[in-house]
Design a protein around this motif. Structure first.
Motif, PDB file in Angstrom:
ATOM      1  N   ASP A   1      -7.374  -8.514  20.887  1.00 57.77           N
ATOM      2  CA  ASP A   1      -5.996  -8.315  20.436  1.00 57.77           C
ATOM      3  C   ASP A   1      -5.512  -9.475  19.575  1.00 57.77           C
ATOM      4  OD1 ASP A   1      -6.073  -5.994  21.856  1.00 57.77           O
ATOM      5  OD2 ASP A   1      -4.664  -6.628  23.411  1.00 57.77           O
ATOM      6  N   GLU A   2      -5.742 -10.698  20.028  1.00 59.90           N
ATOM      7  CA  GLU A   2      -5.262 -11.862  19.288  1.00 59.90           C
ATOM      8  C   GLU A   2      -5.958 -11.989  17.936  1.00 59.90           C
ATOM      9  OE1 GLU A   2      -6.513 -12.196  22.454  1.00 59.90           O
ATOM     10  OE2 GLU A   2      -4.589 -12.178  23.497  1.00 59.90           O
ATOM     11  N   ALA A   3      -7.254 -11.754  17.897  1.00 59.23           N
ATOM     12  CA  ALA A   3      -8.001 -11.840  16.646  1.00 59.23           C
ATOM     13  C   ALA A   3      -7.565 -10.746  15.676  1.00 59.23           C
ATOM     14  CB  ALA A   3      -9.498 -11.744  16.917  1.00 59.23           C
TER      15      ALA A   3
ATOM     16  N   PHE B   1      -5.829 -11.334  12.027  1.00 64.24           N
ATOM     17  CA  PHE B   1      -6.402 -10.705  10.838  1.00 64.24           C
ATOM     18  C   PHE B   1      -5.334  -9.935  10.065  1.00 64.24           C
ATOM     19  CE2 PHE B   1      -8.149  -6.758   9.044  1.00 64.24           C
ATOM     20  CZ  PHE B   1      -8.951  -7.291   8.050  1.00 64.24           C
ATOM     21  N   ILE B   2      -4.531  -9.153  10.784  1.00 64.14           N
ATOM     22  CA  ILE B   2      -3.486  -8.352  10.137  1.00 64.14           C
ATOM     23  C   ILE B   2      -2.445  -9.257   9.479  1.00 64.14           C
ATOM     24  CG2 ILE B   2      -1.534  -6.802  10.635  1.00 64.14           C
ATOM     25  CD1 ILE B   2      -4.187  -5.365  10.434  1.00 64.14           C
ATOM     26  N   ARG B   3      -2.052 -10.330  10.143  1.00 65.08           N
ATOM     27  CA  ARG B   3      -1.043 -11.236   9.575  1.00 65.08           C
ATOM     28  C   ARG B   3      -1.560 -11.954   8.331  1.00 65.08           C
ATOM     29  NH1 ARG B   3       0.375 -12.328  15.281  1.00 65.08           N
ATOM     30  NH2 ARG B   3       2.316 -11.221  15.605  1.00 65.08           N
ATOM     31  N   GLY B   4      -2.864 -12.136   8.233  1.00 65.01           N
ATOM     32  CA  GLY B   4      -3.443 -12.821   7.083  1.00 65.01           C
ATOM     33  C   GLY B   4      -3.665 -11.946   5.872  1.00 65.01           C
ATOM     34  N   ARG B   5      -3.477 -10.659   6.000  1.00 64.62           N
ATOM     35  CA  ARG B   5      -3.714  -9.747   4.877  1.00 64.62           C
ATOM     36  C   ARG B   5      -2.591  -9.815   3.860  1.00 64.62           C
ATOM     37  NH1 ARG B   5      -6.339  -4.136   5.876  1.00 64.62           N
ATOM     38  NH2 ARG B   5      -5.652  -4.192   3.761  1.00 64.62           N
TER      39      ARG B   5
ATOM     40  N   SER C   1       0.958  -5.820  15.203  1.00 69.29           N
ATOM     41  CA  SER C   1       0.414  -6.045  16.541  1.00 69.29           C
ATOM     42  C   SER C   1      -0.301  -4.784  17.007  1.00 69.29           C
ATOM     43  CB  SER C   1       1.537  -6.400  17.518  1.00 69.29           C
ATOM     44  OG  SER C   1       2.401  -5.304  17.672  1.00 69.29           O
ATOM     45  N   MET C   2      -0.996  -4.909  18.131  1.00 72.65           N
ATOM     46  CA  MET C   2      -1.688  -3.742  18.687  1.00 72.65           C
ATOM     47  C   MET C   2      -0.687  -2.663  19.087  1.00 72.65           C
ATOM     48  SD  MET C   2      -4.883  -4.054  18.439  1.00 72.65           S
ATOM     49  CE  MET C   2      -5.676  -2.980  19.608  1.00 72.65           C
ATOM     50  N   SER C   3       0.451  -3.037  19.677  1.00 69.28           N
ATOM     51  CA  SER C   3       1.439  -2.030  20.055  1.00 69.28           C
ATOM     52  C   SER C   3       2.063  -1.409  18.809  1.00 69.28           C
ATOM     53  CB  SER C   3       2.516  -2.626  20.961  1.00 69.28           C
ATOM     54  OG  SER C   3       3.227  -3.630  20.288  1.00 69.28           O
ATOM     55  N   GLY C   4       2.207  -2.209  17.749  1.00 68.61           N
ATOM     56  CA  GLY C   4       2.700  -1.673  16.491  1.00 68.61           C
ATOM     57  C   GLY C   4       1.721  -0.685  15.882  1.00 68.61           C
ATOM     58  N   LEU C   5       0.437  -0.984  15.975  1.00 71.23           N
ATOM     59  CA  LEU C   5      -0.595  -0.076  15.492  1.00 71.23           C
ATOM     60  C   LEU C   5      -0.558   1.227  16.269  1.00 71.23           C
ATOM     61  CD1 LEU C   5      -3.072   0.534  13.725  1.00 71.23           C
ATOM     62  CD2 LEU C   5      -4.459  -0.551  15.497  1.00 71.23           C
ATOM     63  N   ASP C   6      -0.384   1.136  17.576  1.00 74.35           N
ATOM     64  CA  ASP C   6      -0.302   2.326  18.416  1.00 74.35           C
ATOM     65  C   ASP C   6       0.864   3.213  17.974  1.00 74.35           C
ATOM     66  OD1 ASP C   6      -0.956   4.022  20.609  1.00 74.35           O
ATOM     67  OD2 ASP C   6       0.662   3.103  21.763  1.00 74.35           O
TER      68      ASP C   6
END
Length: 49
Positions: A16-18, A22-26, A34-39
């Motif tokens: 989850d943290e990795a 990764f998403i924040r660096g794009r 976040s994972m909950s945001g992706l969900d």
């Protein structure tokens, strides 16, 4: 009958943290942070009109 001899390579899985790092660096910024945001994002895409 011949067998298909394709090899599959395993990809490392992100925690989850990795994933969030990764998403924040794009760039450009992703709509998911976040994972909950992706969900929620995927659920909205699936059940949306």
């Amino acid at each position: 009958m011949t067998q298909n001899s394709q090899q599959t390579t395993e990809r490392p899985k992100l925690g989850d943290e990795a994933f969030e790092a990764f998403i924040r660096g794009r760039r450009p910024a992703s709509p998911v942070w976040s994972m909950s945001g992706l969900d929620g994002y995927l659920a909205a895409l699936i059940i949306g009109p």
